[in-house]
Write a protein that holds these residues in place. Structure first.
Motif, PDB file in Angstrom:
ATOM      1  N   ASP A 183     -70.416 -58.707  76.586  1.00 47.29           N
ATOM      2  CA  ASP A 183     -70.411 -59.047  75.168  1.00 47.29           C
ATOM      3  C   ASP A 183     -69.277 -58.273  74.500  1.00 47.29           C
ATOM      4  OD1 ASP A 183     -72.643 -60.606  75.567  1.00 47.29           O
ATOM      5  OD2 ASP A 183     -74.052 -59.092  74.837  1.00 47.29           O
ATOM      6  N   VAL A 184     -68.704 -58.857  73.457  1.00 43.06           N
ATOM      7  CA  VAL A 184     -67.599 -58.217  72.745  1.00 43.06           C
ATOM      8  C   VAL A 184     -67.900 -58.205  71.254  1.00 43.06           C
ATOM      9  CG1 VAL A 184     -65.131 -58.244  72.243  1.00 43.06           C
ATOM     10  CG2 VAL A 184     -65.946 -59.005  74.484  1.00 43.06           C
ATOM     11  N   ALA A 185     -67.776 -57.046  70.634  1.00 44.40           N
ATOM     12  CA  ALA A 185     -67.890 -56.922  69.183  1.00 44.40           C
ATOM     13  C   ALA A 185     -66.536 -56.484  68.640  1.00 44.40           C
ATOM     14  CB  ALA A 185     -68.964 -55.907  68.807  1.00 44.40           C
ATOM     15  N   THR A 186     -65.922 -57.318  67.812  1.00 47.27           N
ATOM     16  CA  THR A 186     -64.645 -56.992  67.190  1.00 47.27           C
ATOM     17  C   THR A 186     -64.700 -57.395  65.725  1.00 47.27           C
ATOM     18  OG1 THR A 186     -63.471 -59.102  67.452  1.00 47.27           O
ATOM     19  CG2 THR A 186     -63.555 -57.651  69.375  1.00 47.27           C
ATOM     20  N   ALA A 187     -63.667 -57.020  64.992  1.00 45.39           N
ATOM     21  CA  ALA A 187     -63.606 -57.415  63.584  1.00 45.39           C
ATOM     22  C   ALA A 187     -63.473 -58.924  63.434  1.00 45.39           C
ATOM     23  CB  ALA A 187     -62.445 -56.705  62.894  1.00 45.39           C
ATOM     24  N   ASP A 188     -63.087 -59.615  64.515  1.00 44.10           N
ATOM     25  CA  ASP A 188     -62.960 -61.073  64.453  1.00 44.10           C
ATOM     26  C   ASP A 188     -64.308 -61.779  64.460  1.00 44.10           C
ATOM     27  OD1 ASP A 188     -60.161 -60.912  64.484  1.00 44.10           O
ATOM     28  OD2 ASP A 188     -60.127 -60.829  66.675  1.00 44.10           O
ATOM     29  N   ASN A 189     -65.335 -61.131  65.036  1.00 46.58           N
ATOM     30  CA  ASN A 189     -66.639 -61.797  65.121  1.00 46.58           C
ATOM     31  C   ASN A 189     -67.764 -60.973  64.502  1.00 46.58           C
ATOM     32  OD1 ASN A 189     -67.203 -59.777  66.974  1.00 46.58           O
ATOM     33  ND2 ASN A 189     -67.224 -61.118  68.768  1.00 46.58           N
ATOM     34  N   SER A 190     -67.408 -59.959  63.714  1.00 44.38           N
ATOM     35  CA  SER A 190     -68.412 -59.076  63.123  1.00 44.38           C
ATOM     36  C   SER A 190     -68.128 -58.879  61.639  1.00 44.38           C
ATOM     37  CB  SER A 190     -68.403 -57.711  63.825  1.00 44.38           C
ATOM     38  OG  SER A 190     -68.618 -57.854  65.216  1.00 44.38           O
ATOM     39  N   PRO A 191     -69.159 -58.598  60.847  1.00 38.47           N
ATOM     40  CA  PRO A 191     -68.953 -58.374  59.409  1.00 38.47           C
ATOM     41  C   PRO A 191     -68.094 -57.136  59.145  1.00 38.47           C
ATOM     42  CG  PRO A 191     -71.280 -58.722  59.927  1.00 38.47           C
ATOM     43  CD  PRO A 191     -70.581 -58.531  61.229  1.00 38.47           C
ATOM     44  N   HIS A 192     -67.268 -57.207  58.126  1.00 39.88           N
ATOM     45  CA  HIS A 192     -66.465 -56.069  57.680  1.00 39.88           C
ATOM     46  C   HIS A 192     -65.841 -56.429  56.341  1.00 39.88           C
ATOM     47  CE1 HIS A 192     -63.510 -58.705  59.650  1.00 39.88           C
ATOM     48  NE2 HIS A 192     -62.640 -58.211  58.787  1.00 39.88           N
ATOM     49  N   LEU A 193     -65.344 -55.429  55.656  1.00 34.78           N
ATOM     50  CA  LEU A 193     -64.608 -55.668  54.418  1.00 34.78           C
ATOM     51  C   LEU A 193     -63.130 -55.801  54.758  1.00 34.78           C
ATOM     52  CD1 LEU A 193     -66.274 -53.143  51.933  1.00 34.78           C
ATOM     53  CD2 LEU A 193     -66.642 -55.609  52.090  1.00 34.78           C
ATOM     54  N   ASN A 194     -62.555 -56.943  54.462  1.00 37.64           N
ATOM     55  CA  ASN A 194     -61.147 -57.178  54.783  1.00 37.64           C
ATOM     56  C   ASN A 194     -60.263 -56.619  53.668  1.00 37.64           C
ATOM     57  OD1 ASN A 194     -58.995 -58.062  56.299  1.00 37.64           O
ATOM     58  ND2 ASN A 194     -59.035 -60.137  55.465  1.00 37.64           N
ATOM     59  N   VAL A 195     -60.354 -55.300  53.523  1.00 34.99           N
ATOM     60  CA  VAL A 195     -59.619 -54.576  52.488  1.00 34.99           C
ATOM     61  C   VAL A 195     -58.826 -53.473  53.177  1.00 34.99           C
ATOM     62  CG1 VAL A 195     -59.817 -53.131  50.425  1.00 34.99           C
ATOM     63  CG2 VAL A 195     -61.399 -55.050  50.772  1.00 34.99           C
ATOM     64  N   PRO A 196     -57.540 -53.320  52.854  1.00 32.75           N
ATOM     65  CA  PRO A 196     -56.755 -52.257  53.491  1.00 32.75           C
ATOM     66  C   PRO A 196     -57.446 -50.902  53.369  1.00 32.75           C
ATOM     67  CG  PRO A 196     -55.316 -53.683  52.223  1.00 32.75           C
ATOM     68  CD  PRO A 196     -56.720 -54.117  51.911  1.00 32.75           C
ATOM     69  N   GLY A 197     -57.574 -50.218  54.499  1.00 30.54           N
ATOM     70  CA  GLY A 197     -58.217 -48.920  54.518  1.00 30.54           C
ATOM     71  C   GLY A 197     -59.710 -48.963  54.749  1.00 30.54           C
ATOM     72  N   LEU A 198     -60.334 -50.134  54.572  1.00 25.13           N
ATOM     73  CA  LEU A 198     -61.785 -50.237  54.730  1.00 25.13           C
ATOM     74  C   LEU A 198     -62.207 -51.120  55.900  1.00 25.13           C
ATOM     75  CD1 LEU A 198     -62.964 -50.558  51.016  1.00 25.13           C
ATOM     76  CD2 LEU A 198     -63.014 -48.531  52.481  1.00 25.13           C
ATOM     77  N   LYS A 199     -61.280 -51.866  56.484  1.00 21.12           N
ATOM     78  CA  LYS A 199     -61.634 -52.794  57.551  1.00 21.12           C
ATOM     79  C   LYS A 199     -62.255 -52.070  58.743  1.00 21.12           C
ATOM     80  CE  LYS A 199     -59.668 -56.365  60.572  1.00 21.12           C
ATOM     81  NZ  LYS A 199     -58.451 -57.167  60.887  1.00 21.12           N
ATOM     82  N   THR A 200     -61.588 -51.039  59.242  1.00 19.34           N
ATOM     83  CA  THR A 200     -62.090 -50.342  60.427  1.00 19.34           C
ATOM     84  C   THR A 200     -63.393 -49.601  60.166  1.00 19.34           C
ATOM     85  OG1 THR A 200     -59.905 -50.167  61.444  1.00 19.34           O
ATOM     86  CG2 THR A 200     -61.559 -48.575  62.147  1.00 19.34           C
ATOM     87  N   PRO A 201     -63.513 -48.794  59.088  1.00 22.90           N
ATOM     88  CA  PRO A 201     -64.780 -48.079  58.897  1.00 22.90           C
ATOM     89  C   PRO A 201     -65.963 -48.991  58.624  1.00 22.90           C
ATOM     90  CG  PRO A 201     -63.309 -47.703  57.037  1.00 22.90           C
ATOM     91  CD  PRO A 201     -62.499 -48.365  58.102  1.00 22.90           C
ATOM     92  N   LEU A 206     -67.225 -39.610  57.066  1.00 27.41           N
ATOM     93  CA  LEU A 206     -66.007 -39.180  57.749  1.00 27.41           C
ATOM     94  C   LEU A 206     -65.049 -40.348  57.941  1.00 27.41           C
ATOM     95  CD1 LEU A 206     -67.281 -36.757  60.537  1.00 27.41           C
ATOM     96  CD2 LEU A 206     -65.796 -36.173  58.618  1.00 27.41           C
ATOM     97  N   LEU A 207     -65.592 -41.495  58.373  1.00 21.35           N
ATOM     98  CA  LEU A 207     -64.751 -42.674  58.565  1.00 21.35           C
ATOM     99  C   LEU A 207     -64.101 -43.098  57.255  1.00 21.35           C
ATOM    100  CD1 LEU A 207     -67.080 -44.750  60.893  1.00 21.35           C
ATOM    101  CD2 LEU A 207     -64.807 -43.935  61.490  1.00 21.35           C
ATOM    102  N   GLY A 208     -64.874 -43.051  56.181  1.00 21.31           N
ATOM    103  CA  GLY A 208     -64.327 -43.445  54.895  1.00 21.31           C
ATOM    104  C   GLY A 208     -63.204 -42.536  54.446  1.00 21.31           C
ATOM    105  N   ARG A 209     -63.365 -41.241  54.676  1.00 26.75           N
ATOM    106  CA  ARG A 209     -62.312 -40.294  54.305  1.00 26.75           C
ATOM    107  C   ARG A 209     -61.037 -40.553  55.092  1.00 26.75           C
ATOM    108  NH1 ARG A 209     -64.225 -34.375  55.039  1.00 26.75           N
ATOM    109  NH2 ARG A 209     -62.093 -34.033  54.309  1.00 26.75           N
TER     110      ARG A 209
END
Length: 359
Positions: free
Chosen positions: A35-53, A350-353
């Motif tokens: 199984d693969v979980a990535t930003a392409d198939n998982s919820p996230h905020l598509n905002v610079p600086g917030l996508k990864t955290p 920590l991720l947000g910072r």
């Protein structure tokens, strides 16, 4: 065996994304259920600086309580999923996380990144690194780092062209400060009779567009196949990084027979030492001298092609991951742990910072 791969990117021109896509392909071919979980198939905020955290947090919550034989996170932020899932846990380091965050966002963020990196390494049952220098750096937190290199799917590579069909200098990768791409316009102004091609996107795209002379062409983001075709038509591959793990694009360039020029940092040294390419100090003067030498005709790139294909193809590298997974799976499984929401909130802070943009 059931495996979960988690990474912010899958495929594309991203080195980490290509690594995860290749690992998925060759594990599946070896009989694993993946199984693969990535930003392409998982919820996230598509905002610079917030996508990864936000991807890291929401993926951890979405998989809470699930069991896998192996949970394999790629890069430090994705290790948050270790706190909510059950199974043996592997963390792969693709670069110098804390160092790069400090370079991009300042010393305070770098210190927070170092704290998160130390925690993430302690959560994993096994930690691997894609280059020997990344492994050596991380050993200050954990001595048992295992080196398993980046790899290239050789089935996707076009047939290398002959030297007389190649021309110009090419860069392919993220357009950001740690990659040193801001030096390319200055190099192009020094070497005016050569065409420079830049493939990729990132925060420095506009700066490069405004500062590049007429012998520089910016292609923007291209798919992987188109990128490989353009690389195959180029004579020299340039990687002027300030910091580097182990560049997949550099490995691909070696496999395609390009003469390669890179700064003597990180995994670049591992790849291009012993005459397999040109290593230069970071800076216009040193890189210009190396480029002028590399652009001369008559370079035999067959030894570097052979070295790259023998050591960095997925057919060779996937066996090392399979051995690691089987070793971990045979050990006594970790006891189910109660999910502590406070721990998740602390790690998310920590991720947000680290990833929030500073305005």
């Amino acid at each position: 065996m059931r495996v979960l791969l988690i990474a912010a990117r899958f495929g594309g021109v991203s080195g980490t994304g290509q690594h995860v896509a290749g690992l998925y392909k060759y594990l599946t071919r070896s009989g694993f259920t993946v199984d693969v979980a990535t930003a392409d198939n998982s919820p996230h905020l598509n905002v610079p600086g917030l996508k990864t955290p936000t991807f890291a947090l929401l993926s951890a919550l979405a998989h809470a309580g699930r069991h896998y034989d192996v949970i394999h996170a790629h890069n430090v932020p994705q290790a948050l999923i270790f706190k909510t899932t059950r199974g043996r846990k592997v963390l792969t380091l693709h670069g110098f996380f804390a160092e790069q965050e400090a370079m991009l966002r300042g010393s305070l963020v770098g210190a927070a990144a170092a704290a998160l990196e130390k925690k993430a390494l302690s959560w994993a049952d096994s930690v691997t690194a894609v280059s020997t220098v990344v492994a050596d750096s991380a050993k200050r937190y954990r001595p048992d780092i295992q080196y398993i290199p980046n790899a290239v799917d050789t089935e996707q590579l076009p047939k290398p062209l002959s030297p007389d069909q190649r021309m110009g200098v090419i860069y392919a990768g993220r357009l950001s400060r740690e990659k040193g791409v801001d030096l390319i316009p200055e190099l192009a102004k020094k070497i005016t009779d050569v065409q420079f091609s830049i493939i990729g996107d990132g925060p420095l795209f506009s700066k490069l567009a405004n500062e590049s002379p007429s012998n520089v062409r910016l292609y923007g983001a291209l798919d992987h196949s188109a990128t490989l075709k353009l690389m195959n038509r180029s004579r020299v591959f340039l990687l002027p990084s300030r910091s580097e793990g182990l560049s997949t694009s550099l490995i691909e360039a070696m496999m395609l027979g390009l003469t390669c020029v890179a700064t003597n940092v990180g995994g670049n040294v591992e790849l291009l030492s012993e005459g397999r390419g040109y290593l230069a100090d970071y800076g216009v003067t040193s890189l210009e001298a190396a480029l002028r030498e590399a652009l001369l005709e008559g370079h035999d790139t067959s030894p570097s092609m052979k070295y790259a294909r023998e050591n960095y193809s997925w057919n060779a590298v996937v066996k090392r991951y399979v051995t690691l997974y089987e070793m971990l799976s045979s050990q006594k499984r970790s006891q189910s742990r109660k999910i502590e929401s406070g721990s998740i909130r602390h790690t998310y802070r920590l991720l947000g910072r680290i990833h929030s943009s500073v305005y």
